[in-house]
Design a protein around this motif. Structure first.
Motif, PDB file in Angstrom:
ATOM      1  N   SER A  46      53.977  21.762 -30.640  1.00 46.55           N
ATOM      2  CA  SER A  46      54.944  22.493 -29.827  1.00 46.55           C
ATOM      3  C   SER A  46      54.617  23.987 -29.826  1.00 46.55           C
ATOM      4  O   SER A  46      54.648  24.638 -28.775  1.00 46.55           O
ATOM      5  CB  SER A  46      56.355  22.250 -30.364  1.00 46.55           C
ATOM      6  OG  SER A  46      57.290  23.012 -29.664  1.00 46.55           O
ATOM      7  N   VAL A  47      54.287  24.512 -30.991  1.00 53.81           N
ATOM      8  CA  VAL A  47      53.876  25.924 -31.086  1.00 53.81           C
ATOM      9  C   VAL A  47      52.594  26.133 -30.274  1.00 53.81           C
ATOM     10  O   VAL A  47      52.465  27.116 -29.538  1.00 53.81           O
ATOM     11  CB  VAL A  47      53.678  26.342 -32.560  1.00 53.81           C
ATOM     12  CG1 VAL A  47      53.072  27.734 -32.657  1.00 53.81           C
ATOM     13  CG2 VAL A  47      54.991  26.264 -33.320  1.00 53.81           C
ATOM     14  N   THR A  49      51.558  24.570 -27.617  1.00 52.14           N
ATOM     15  CA  THR A  49      51.822  24.608 -26.173  1.00 52.14           C
ATOM     16  C   THR A  49      52.494  25.920 -25.764  1.00 52.14           C
ATOM     17  O   THR A  49      52.175  26.471 -24.709  1.00 52.14           O
ATOM     18  CB  THR A  49      52.665  23.404 -25.707  1.00 52.14           C
ATOM     19  OG1 THR A  49      53.884  23.341 -26.440  1.00 52.14           O
ATOM     20  CG2 THR A  49      51.909  22.112 -25.873  1.00 52.14           C
ATOM     21  N   GLU A  50      53.396  26.433 -26.587  1.00 57.33           N
ATOM     22  CA  GLU A  50      54.048  27.698 -26.272  1.00 57.33           C
ATOM     23  C   GLU A  50      53.043  28.849 -26.241  1.00 57.33           C
ATOM     24  O   GLU A  50      53.073  29.690 -25.335  1.00 57.33           O
ATOM     25  CB  GLU A  50      55.149  27.998 -27.287  1.00 57.33           C
ATOM     26  CG  GLU A  50      56.346  27.076 -27.178  1.00 57.33           C
ATOM     27  CD  GLU A  50      57.372  27.289 -28.279  1.00 57.33           C
ATOM     28  OE1 GLU A  50      57.377  28.380 -28.890  1.00 57.33           O
ATOM     29  OE2 GLU A  50      58.171  26.374 -28.516  1.00 57.33           O
ATOM     30  N   VAL A  51      52.150  28.876 -27.218  1.00 60.13           N
ATOM     31  CA  VAL A  51      51.138  29.927 -27.263  1.00 60.13           C
ATOM     32  C   VAL A  51      50.143  29.755 -26.115  1.00 60.13           C
ATOM     33  O   VAL A  51      49.722  30.734 -25.498  1.00 60.13           O
ATOM     34  CB  VAL A  51      50.418  29.946 -28.632  1.00 60.13           C
ATOM     35  CG1 VAL A  51      49.271  30.946 -28.631  1.00 60.13           C
ATOM     36  CG2 VAL A  51      51.411  30.277 -29.741  1.00 60.13           C
ATOM     37  N   ILE A  53      50.721  28.646 -23.159  1.00 52.34           N
ATOM     38  CA  ILE A  53      51.348  29.164 -21.936  1.00 52.34           C
ATOM     39  C   ILE A  53      51.206  30.685 -21.865  1.00 52.34           C
ATOM     40  O   ILE A  53      50.885  31.247 -20.814  1.00 52.34           O
ATOM     41  CB  ILE A  53      52.829  28.728 -21.864  1.00 52.34           C
ATOM     42  CG1 ILE A  53      52.914  27.220 -21.620  1.00 52.34           C
ATOM     43  CG2 ILE A  53      53.579  29.508 -20.792  1.00 52.34           C
ATOM     44  CD1 ILE A  53      54.300  26.634 -21.830  1.00 52.34           C
ATOM     45  N   ILE A  54      51.417  31.349 -22.976  1.00 58.17           N
ATOM     46  CA  ILE A  54      51.286  32.813 -23.010  1.00 58.17           C
ATOM     47  C   ILE A  54      49.846  33.225 -22.723  1.00 58.17           C
ATOM     48  O   ILE A  54      49.588  34.109 -21.900  1.00 58.17           O
ATOM     49  CB  ILE A  54      51.749  33.372 -24.379  1.00 58.17           C
ATOM     50  CG1 ILE A  54      53.247  33.156 -24.558  1.00 58.17           C
ATOM     51  CG2 ILE A  54      51.388  34.856 -24.509  1.00 58.17           C
ATOM     52  CD1 ILE A  54      53.744  33.396 -25.967  1.00 58.17           C
TER      53      ILE A  54
END
Length: 109
Positions: A46-47, A49-51, A53-54
């Protein structure tokens, strides 16, 4: 690239390798009907995927988002269905090669 994005990219590269390296043990645990490692793997994913995206939004990494999302959607559907052997196959034969490829593409600039 500003310092914060450089550090984020470096952390992302480490996380990518870490996720890839852990897939075999997660799959082995799944075959032994243990899913705790899978839960921890998903938290880290999950982390990831968030990173991602950034970093994609800043044109720092290039990731085929549609293909990636398709694999993740299948994975999540199979987790919901509790089809853990299928989950293990997706992890080992779809996501692991993608993570290894992505790790190899990232430079330390």
């Amino acid at each position: 690239m500003d310092t914060n994005l450089y550090e984020l990219k470096d952390s992302f590269k480490q996380l990518t390798k870490n996720l890839s390296d852990r897939i075999d043990s997660v799959c082995e645990n799944i075959k032994n009907r243990e899913s705790e490692n899978l839960q921890y793997w998903f938290e880290d994913f999950s982390v990831f995927t968030e990173v991602a995206i950034i970093l994609i939004s800043h044109n720092i990494i290039d990731l085929e988002v549609d293909s990636f999302n398709e694999k993740v959607e299948i994975l999540l559907d199979k987790v919901e269905d509790k089809d853990y052997l299928f989950v293990a196959d997706i992890l080992k034969f779809e996501l692991k090669p993608l993570l290894i490829y992505l790790d190899g593409c990232m430079t330390n600039d």
